[in-house]
Design an enzyme around this catalytic site. Structure first.
Site, PDB file in Angstrom:
ATOM      1  N   CYS A 101      -1.018   5.547   2.737  1.00 41.97           N
ATOM      2  CA  CYS A 101      -0.283   4.283   2.756  1.00 41.97           C
ATOM      3  C   CYS A 101      -1.138   3.064   2.364  1.00 41.97           C
ATOM      4  O   CYS A 101      -1.381   2.858   1.197  1.00 41.97           O
ATOM      5  CB  CYS A 101       0.382   4.114   4.122  1.00 41.97           C
ATOM      6  SG  CYS A 101       1.767   2.962   4.050  1.00 41.97           S
ATOM      7  N   ARG A 135      11.968  -2.792   3.948  1.00 39.98           N
ATOM      8  CA  ARG A 135      10.971  -1.828   4.445  1.00 39.98           C
ATOM      9  C   ARG A 135      11.539  -0.425   4.307  1.00 39.98           C
ATOM     10  O   ARG A 135      12.703  -0.173   4.617  1.00 39.98           O
ATOM     11  CB  ARG A 135      10.621  -2.090   5.909  1.00 39.98           C
ATOM     12  CG  ARG A 135       9.672  -3.235   6.115  1.00 39.98           C
ATOM     13  CD  ARG A 135       8.926  -3.139   7.439  1.00 39.98           C
ATOM     14  NE  ARG A 135       7.763  -2.270   7.337  1.00 39.98           N
ATOM     15  CZ  ARG A 135       6.590  -2.641   6.810  1.00 39.98           C
ATOM     16  NH1 ARG A 135       6.428  -3.855   6.338  1.00 39.98           N
ATOM     17  NH2 ARG A 135       5.586  -1.801   6.761  1.00 39.98           N
ATOM     18  N   HIS A 198       2.555   9.120   7.103  1.00 35.83           N
ATOM     19  CA  HIS A 198       1.840   9.133   8.380  1.00 35.83           C
ATOM     20  C   HIS A 198       2.381  10.288   9.204  1.00 35.83           C
ATOM     21  O   HIS A 198       3.183  11.089   8.754  1.00 35.83           O
ATOM     22  CB  HIS A 198       2.113   7.829   9.145  1.00 35.83           C
ATOM     23  CG  HIS A 198       1.816   6.596   8.382  1.00 35.83           C
ATOM     24  ND1 HIS A 198       0.551   6.084   8.268  1.00 35.83           N
ATOM     25  CD2 HIS A 198       2.621   5.736   7.708  1.00 35.83           C
ATOM     26  CE1 HIS A 198       0.602   4.963   7.566  1.00 35.83           C
ATOM     27  NE2 HIS A 198       1.837   4.734   7.204  1.00 35.83           N
TER      28      HIS A 198
HETATM   29  N1  GLN Z   1       1.052  -2.948   4.606  1.00 35.91           N
HETATM   30  C1  GLN Z   1       1.474  -1.985   3.651  1.00 35.91           C
HETATM   31  C2  GLN Z   1       2.962  -2.025   3.383  1.00 35.91           C
HETATM   32  O1  GLN Z   1       3.729  -2.467   4.190  1.00 35.91           O
HETATM   33  C3  GLN Z   1       1.054  -0.598   4.087  1.00 35.91           C
HETATM   34  C4  GLN Z   1       1.807  -0.127   5.303  1.00 35.91           C
HETATM   35  C5  GLN Z   1       1.253   1.133   5.912  1.00 35.91           C
HETATM   36  O2  GLN Z   1       0.085   1.484   5.742  1.00 35.91           O
HETATM   37  N2  GLN Z   1       2.084   1.807   6.692  1.00 35.91           N
HETATM   38  O3  GLN Z   1       3.423  -1.627   2.363  1.00 35.91           O
END
Ligand code: GLN
Length: 246
Positions: A101, A135, A198
């Site tokens: 990520c 998101r 994750h």
């Molecule tokens: N901050 C980054 C995003 O929102 C990565 C998020 C993450 O590592 N889960 O895209």
């Protein structure tokens, strides 16, 4: 260096990048899985951490890096730029790496956050990432040519597109993956595995863990002699994860 226990087939040095600032949804678990599976295979794991301002250790055999909030990515950005050349040399040389990520994004060319900040990447991966107001959250299943089904959990605002210099890790069977458009998840380049997933990723995906271990061992010792890992919990976790709704 830690002393090698009797009967060990050799020591593998695993470096975790920026665990202080880049470690969400249990990404640290990836390092623990590598530690345990190395033991099961008969090798001695040495777990190292690299945080902002540390000396970069020599003789690293395998590298893992996790995800982070945009704020964590901003904290590490200058230090990561300073370490970009050494990490790129290691990747080009074939060091196995797993980046998840936030560090996946910063192993690429840049991450432009949803507020418009541009966080430069280190350009190991031919990818770029644009933050959006949407998101992408939920459980993911990816069909991959190398590792079978890869299972995990995504939560990111960044949408990543791949250039011609990388291949996708796989195609999403459930979830979104790299972006809401092309159905790809993750990226593969040399021995670098990059993914949005994750969970942590490796406890549920031992095929990926063993790829990283085998590659590290073969590079260091010539041949990998596998042991007998106990995959019962991994199997149960995979079955459970595959049944979870989005
Ligand atoms: N901050 C980054 C995003 O929102 C990565 C998020 C993450 O590592 N889960 O895209």
């Amino acid at each position: 260096m830690i002393p090698e226990p009797e009967g060990s087939k050799g020591t593998i040095r695993v470096l975790q990048l920026y665990p202080r600032d880049m470690n969400i949804y249990g990404d640290w678990g990836n390092a623990l899985v590598l530690q345990q599976r190395l033991r099961w295979h008969g090798y001695t794991p040495e777990l190292l951490e690299y945080n902002v301002g540390d000396d970069f250790p020599a003789g690293v055999d395998l590298i893992v890096g996790g995800g982070g909030q945009d704020s964590g990515q901003l904290v590490i950005q200058d230090d990561l730029q300073a370490r970009g050349a050494v990490l790129k040399d290691l990747a080009e040389d074939g060091t196995p790496m797993l980046v998840i990520c936030g560090l996946y994004q910063l192993f690429g060319k840049f991450f432009k956050t949803h507020t418009g900040s541009v966080i430069p990447g280190i350009g190991i991966l031919d990818v770029e990432t644009h933050g959006t107001d949407e998101r992408l959250i939920g459980n993911v299943k990816v069909s991959t040519p190398e590792f079978g089904d890869v299972l995990g959990y995504e939560n990111h605002s960044g949408q990543t597109t791949l250039g011609p210099g990388v291949a996708p890790l796989g195609t999403v069977a459930k979830g979104t993956g790299n972006n809401s458009g092309d159905g790809h998840e993750g990226a593969r380049y040399r021995n670098v595995v990059a993914s949005y997933l994750h969970g942590s990723l490796l406890p549920k995906n031992p095929a990926v863990a063993d790829f990283l271990i085998r590659t590290a061992v073969e590079r260091k010792f010539g041949t990998f002699v596998p042991g007998k890992p106990d995959d019962d919990y991994a199997r149960l976790a995979r079955e459970y994860a595959a049944r979870r709704p989005r």
